[in-house]
Design a protein around this motif. Structure first.
Motif, PDB file in Angstrom:
ATOM      1  N   VAL A   1      26.431  22.836  21.990  1.00  0.00           N
ATOM      2  CA  VAL A   1      25.279  23.729  22.067  1.00  0.00           C
ATOM      3  C   VAL A   1      24.029  22.911  22.364  1.00  0.00           C
ATOM      4  O   VAL A   1      23.703  21.992  21.618  1.00  0.00           O
ATOM      5  N   ILE A   2      23.360  23.243  23.459  1.00  0.00           N
ATOM      6  CA  ILE A   2      22.059  22.651  23.759  1.00  0.00           C
ATOM      7  C   ILE A   2      21.009  23.604  23.197  1.00  0.00           C
ATOM      8  O   ILE A   2      20.983  24.775  23.559  1.00  0.00           O
ATOM      9  N   VAL A   3      20.169  23.102  22.303  1.00  0.00           N
ATOM     10  CA  VAL A   3      19.059  23.880  21.752  1.00  0.00           C
ATOM     11  C   VAL A   3      17.785  23.208  22.253  1.00  0.00           C
ATOM     12  O   VAL A   3      17.535  22.041  21.944  1.00  0.00           O
ATOM     13  N   ALA A   4      17.003  23.944  23.042  1.00  0.00           N
ATOM     14  CA  ALA A   4      15.841  23.348  23.698  1.00  0.00           C
ATOM     15  C   ALA A   4      14.587  24.164  23.444  1.00  0.00           C
ATOM     16  O   ALA A   4      14.625  25.396  23.430  1.00  0.00           O
ATOM     17  N   ARG A   5      13.488  23.470  23.279  1.00  0.00           N
ATOM     18  CA  ARG A   5      12.196  24.134  23.119  1.00  0.00           C
ATOM     19  C   ARG A   5      11.662  24.536  24.494  1.00  0.00           C
ATOM     20  O   ARG A   5      11.755  23.770  25.446  1.00  0.00           O
ATOM     21  N   GLY A   6      11.117  25.747  24.576  1.00  0.00           N
ATOM     22  CA  GLY A   6      10.522  26.221  25.824  1.00  0.00           C
ATOM     23  C   GLY A   6      11.521  26.961  26.693  1.00  0.00           C
ATOM     24  O   GLY A   6      12.728  26.936  26.452  1.00  0.00           O
ATOM     25  N   ARG A   7      11.001  27.637  27.693  1.00  0.00           N
ATOM     26  CA  ARG A   7      11.804  28.438  28.623  1.00  0.00           C
ATOM     27  C   ARG A   7      11.934  27.709  29.951  1.00  0.00           C
ATOM     28  O   ARG A   7      10.957  27.219  30.490  1.00  0.00           O
ATOM     29  N   ILE A   8      13.135  27.688  30.474  1.00  0.00           N
ATOM     30  CA  ILE A   8      13.371  27.011  31.745  1.00  0.00           C
ATOM     31  C   ILE A   8      13.099  27.937  32.934  1.00  0.00           C
ATOM     32  O   ILE A   8      12.744  27.485  33.998  1.00  0.00           O
ATOM     33  N   GLY A   9      13.238  29.254  32.734  1.00  0.00           N
ATOM     34  CA  GLY A   9      12.969  30.207  33.808  1.00  0.00           C
ATOM     35  C   GLY A   9      13.921  30.036  34.983  1.00  0.00           C
ATOM     36  O   GLY A   9      14.990  29.455  34.866  1.00  0.00           O
ATOM     37  N   GLN A  10      13.505  30.549  36.122  1.00  0.00           N
ATOM     38  CA  GLN A  10      14.298  30.381  37.348  1.00  0.00           C
ATOM     39  C   GLN A  10      13.770  29.161  38.072  1.00  0.00           C
ATOM     40  O   GLN A  10      12.619  29.134  38.511  1.00  0.00           O
TER      41      GLN A  10
ATOM     42  N   SER B   1      27.011  26.189  25.416  1.00  0.00           N
ATOM     43  CA  SER B   1      26.014  27.256  25.439  1.00  0.00           C
ATOM     44  C   SER B   1      24.633  26.626  25.328  1.00  0.00           C
ATOM     45  O   SER B   1      24.478  25.498  24.850  1.00  0.00           O
ATOM     46  N   VAL B   2      23.631  27.375  25.800  1.00  0.00           N
ATOM     47  CA  VAL B   2      22.252  26.901  25.782  1.00  0.00           C
ATOM     48  C   VAL B   2      21.407  27.941  25.058  1.00  0.00           C
ATOM     49  O   VAL B   2      21.478  29.135  25.361  1.00  0.00           O
ATOM     50  N   THR B   3      20.626  27.474  24.095  1.00  0.00           N
ATOM     51  CA  THR B   3      19.718  28.330  23.348  1.00  0.00           C
ATOM     52  C   THR B   3      18.305  27.797  23.541  1.00  0.00           C
ATOM     53  O   THR B   3      18.069  26.594  23.371  1.00  0.00           O
ATOM     54  N   GLU B   4      17.391  28.685  23.904  1.00  0.00           N
ATOM     55  CA  GLU B   4      15.990  28.304  24.049  1.00  0.00           C
ATOM     56  C   GLU B   4      15.211  28.863  22.864  1.00  0.00           C
ATOM     57  O   GLU B   4      15.431  29.996  22.450  1.00  0.00           O
ATOM     58  N   ILE B   5      14.301  28.044  22.321  1.00  0.00           N
ATOM     59  CA  ILE B   5      13.461  28.496  21.215  1.00  0.00           C
ATOM     60  C   ILE B   5      12.003  28.218  21.573  1.00  0.00           C
ATOM     61  O   ILE B   5      11.697  27.384  22.421  1.00  0.00           O
ATOM     62  N   ALA B   6      11.109  28.909  20.891  1.00  0.00           N
ATOM     63  CA  ALA B   6       9.675  28.723  21.113  1.00  0.00           C
ATOM     64  C   ALA B   6       9.250  27.316  20.691  1.00  0.00           C
ATOM     65  O   ALA B   6       9.895  26.669  19.855  1.00  0.00           O
TER      66      ALA B   6
ATOM     67  N   ARG C   1      25.501  20.153  18.125  1.00  0.00           N
ATOM     68  CA  ARG C   1      24.249  20.664  18.689  1.00  0.00           C
ATOM     69  C   ARG C   1      23.429  19.509  19.233  1.00  0.00           C
ATOM     70  O   ARG C   1      23.359  18.444  18.615  1.00  0.00           O
ATOM     71  N   PHE C   2      22.815  19.726  20.372  1.00  0.00           N
ATOM     72  CA  PHE C   2      21.961  18.747  21.025  1.00  0.00           C
ATOM     73  C   PHE C   2      20.557  19.327  21.062  1.00  0.00           C
ATOM     74  O   PHE C   2      20.323  20.338  21.719  1.00  0.00           O
ATOM     75  N   LEU C   3      19.626  18.695  20.354  1.00  0.00           N
ATOM     76  CA  LEU C   3      18.268  19.208  20.246  1.00  0.00           C
ATOM     77  C   LEU C   3      17.351  18.499  21.234  1.00  0.00           C
ATOM     78  O   LEU C   3      17.237  17.272  21.212  1.00  0.00           O
ATOM     79  N   ILE C   4      16.705  19.289  22.105  1.00  0.00           N
ATOM     80  CA  ILE C   4      15.719  18.767  23.052  1.00  0.00           C
ATOM     81  C   ILE C   4      14.367  19.307  22.622  1.00  0.00           C
ATOM     82  O   ILE C   4      14.145  20.522  22.618  1.00  0.00           O
ATOM     83  N   GLY C   5      13.465  18.414  22.255  1.00  0.00           N
ATOM     84  CA  GLY C   5      12.168  18.810  21.740  1.00  0.00           C
ATOM     85  C   GLY C   5      11.175  19.168  22.829  1.00  0.00           C
ATOM     86  O   GLY C   5      11.483  19.169  24.022  1.00  0.00           O
TER      87      GLY C   5
END
Length: 137
Positions: A4-13, A32-37, A81-85
């Protein structure tokens, strides 16, 4: 083992999003990829392993990353889980809670590109573990 990649911010298109999607499709059911604020707390994991992407982390080869994931899988770990700040990186508590601090080389990468690079490396690691010819020595 789920990845699971958990990343801050939205990647958009974007081209980076297309790359992440490409590798997520290849790892269907595994990645799976989860985006958070930007300021949201990190979601709680399922007791698996946590890898924090951080410039102070260990720079692993693809083979070494595969070996670490294989070891955890063989120990019965169900999720990593892989956390990208965000741009300012991770706070000390997040770093301290990591099972592994991982850097993607000593250069600084845009966070959106780091997601794509991580997704590719996770795909590569799984192909190394299964003996698929994607990774060439």
């Amino acid at each position: 083992m789920k990845l699971v990649i958990v990343a801050r911010g939205r990647i958009g298109q974007s081209p980076e999003a297309e790359l992440v999607d490409r590798y997520a499709k290849r790892l269907r059911g595994v990645l799976s990829v989860t985006e958070i604020a930007e300021n949201a707390p990190w979601p709680k994991g399922d007791g698996g392993r946590t890898v924090v992407l951080d410039e102070t982390g260990t720079d692993l080869t693809s083979q070494a990353l595969a070996a670490q994931l294989g070891l955890w899988r063989d120990e019965g770990v169900r999720e990593t889980r892989f956390l990208i700040g965000a741009a300012d990186g991770h706070d000390p508590a997040t770093r301290a809670s990591a099972d592994l601090l991982l850097c993607m080389g000593r250069a600084t990468w845009p966070h959106m590109l780091a997601r794509a690079m991580l997704a590719e490396q996770l795909y590569r690691a799984t192909t190394i573990l299964t003996g698929h010819p994607y990774h060439r020595n």
